[in-house]
Scaffold this motif. Structure first.
Motif, PDB file in Angstrom:
ATOM      1  N   ASP A 259       0.830  -1.197   0.000  1.00 33.07           N
ATOM      2  CA  ASP A 259       0.000   0.000   0.000  1.00 33.07           C
ATOM      3  C   ASP A 259       0.865   1.248   0.000  1.00 33.07           C
ATOM      4  N   GLY A 260       0.333   2.294  -0.567  1.00 34.36           N
ATOM      5  CA  GLY A 260       0.964   3.593  -0.549  1.00 34.36           C
ATOM      6  C   GLY A 260      -0.087   4.640  -0.223  1.00 34.36           C
TER       7      GLY A 260
ATOM      8  N   ALA B   7      -3.828   2.666  -0.478  1.00 37.19           N
ATOM      9  CA  ALA B   7      -4.190   1.541  -1.335  1.00 37.19           C
ATOM     10  C   ALA B   7      -2.965   1.101  -2.112  1.00 37.19           C
ATOM     11  N   ASP B   8      -3.099  -0.016  -2.832  1.00 32.95           N
ATOM     12  CA  ASP B   8      -2.012  -0.398  -3.728  1.00 32.95           C
ATOM     13  C   ASP B   8      -2.304   0.197  -5.111  1.00 32.95           C
ATOM     14  N   ALA B   9      -1.298   0.223  -5.943  1.00 33.77           N
ATOM     15  CA  ALA B   9      -1.407   0.878  -7.247  1.00 33.77           C
ATOM     16  C   ALA B   9      -2.548   0.324  -8.105  1.00 33.77           C
ATOM     17  N   PRO B  10      -2.751  -0.998  -8.165  1.00 32.02           N
ATOM     18  CA  PRO B  10      -3.868  -1.488  -8.975  1.00 32.02           C
ATOM     19  C   PRO B  10      -5.236  -0.992  -8.486  1.00 32.02           C
TER      20      PRO B  10
ATOM     21  N   PHE C 161      -9.890   2.570  -9.206  1.00 27.53           N
ATOM     22  CA  PHE C 161     -10.677   3.697  -8.691  1.00 27.53           C
ATOM     23  C   PHE C 161     -10.768   4.793  -9.752  1.00 27.53           C
ATOM     24  N   LYS C 162      -9.623   5.176 -10.297  1.00 28.58           N
ATOM     25  CA  LYS C 162      -9.617   6.221 -11.326  1.00 28.58           C
ATOM     26  C   LYS C 162     -10.398   5.780 -12.560  1.00 28.58           C
TER      27      LYS C 162
ATOM     28  N   SER D  69      -3.828  10.910 -10.310  1.00 33.69           N
ATOM     29  CA  SER D  69      -3.322  10.539  -8.983  1.00 33.69           C
ATOM     30  C   SER D  69      -1.830  10.811  -8.871  1.00 33.69           C
ATOM     31  N   LEU D  70      -1.407  10.895  -7.621  1.00 29.67           N
ATOM     32  CA  LEU D  70      -0.010  11.098  -7.281  1.00 29.67           C
ATOM     33  C   LEU D  70       0.304  10.230  -6.072  1.00 29.67           C
ATOM     34  N   ARG D  71       1.330   9.395  -6.168  1.00 28.68           N
ATOM     35  CA  ARG D  71       1.749   8.581  -5.027  1.00 28.68           C
ATOM     36  C   ARG D  71       2.697   9.417  -4.191  1.00 28.68           C
ATOM     37  N   LEU D  72       2.349   9.611  -2.924  1.00 27.46           N
ATOM     38  CA  LEU D  72       3.154  10.457  -2.048  1.00 27.46           C
ATOM     39  C   LEU D  72       4.169   9.685  -1.227  1.00 27.46           C
ATOM     40  N   ALA D  73       3.770   8.527  -0.695  1.00 23.88           N
ATOM     41  CA  ALA D  73       4.648   7.826   0.244  1.00 23.88           C
ATOM     42  C   ALA D  73       4.187   6.397   0.450  1.00 23.88           C
TER      43      ALA D  73
END
Length: 89
Positions: free
Chosen positions: A3-4, A55-58, A63-64, A77-81
């Protein structure tokens, strides 16, 4: 996949008519959403929603995709951490 923390920006055109469909998608992913904020565009015809989710990337991509299946809705989307904490599935 781990998850991220993601921030997802959502733009809803004709928000009065498309809002219920968007809400349905948000509800479906509610267990992964940490925070949600929304403001109407000054024109009152568009809505801007910001969602923070763990959540995880998939799942984020799904969702998107579910949002963008709705005519007039865009999502980025943007993954922050890495995840803040581990949630059971």
């Amino acid at each position: 996949m781990a998850d991220g923390i993601y921030v997802v920006g959502i733009l809803v055109e004709e928000r009065a008519s498309r809002g219920p469909e968007v809400q349905e998608v948000l509800t479906r992913y509610g267990s992964k959403i940490l925070c949600r904020t929304g403001i109407p565009d000054p024109s009152k015809k568009r809505g801007i929603i910001t969602v923070t989710m763990q959540a995880d990337a998939p799942d984020v991509d799904k969702f998107k995709g579910d949002l963008q299946d709705i005519a007039g809705v865009r999502a980025q989307s943007l993954r922050l951490a890495d995840a803040i904490y581990n949630c059971p599935a």
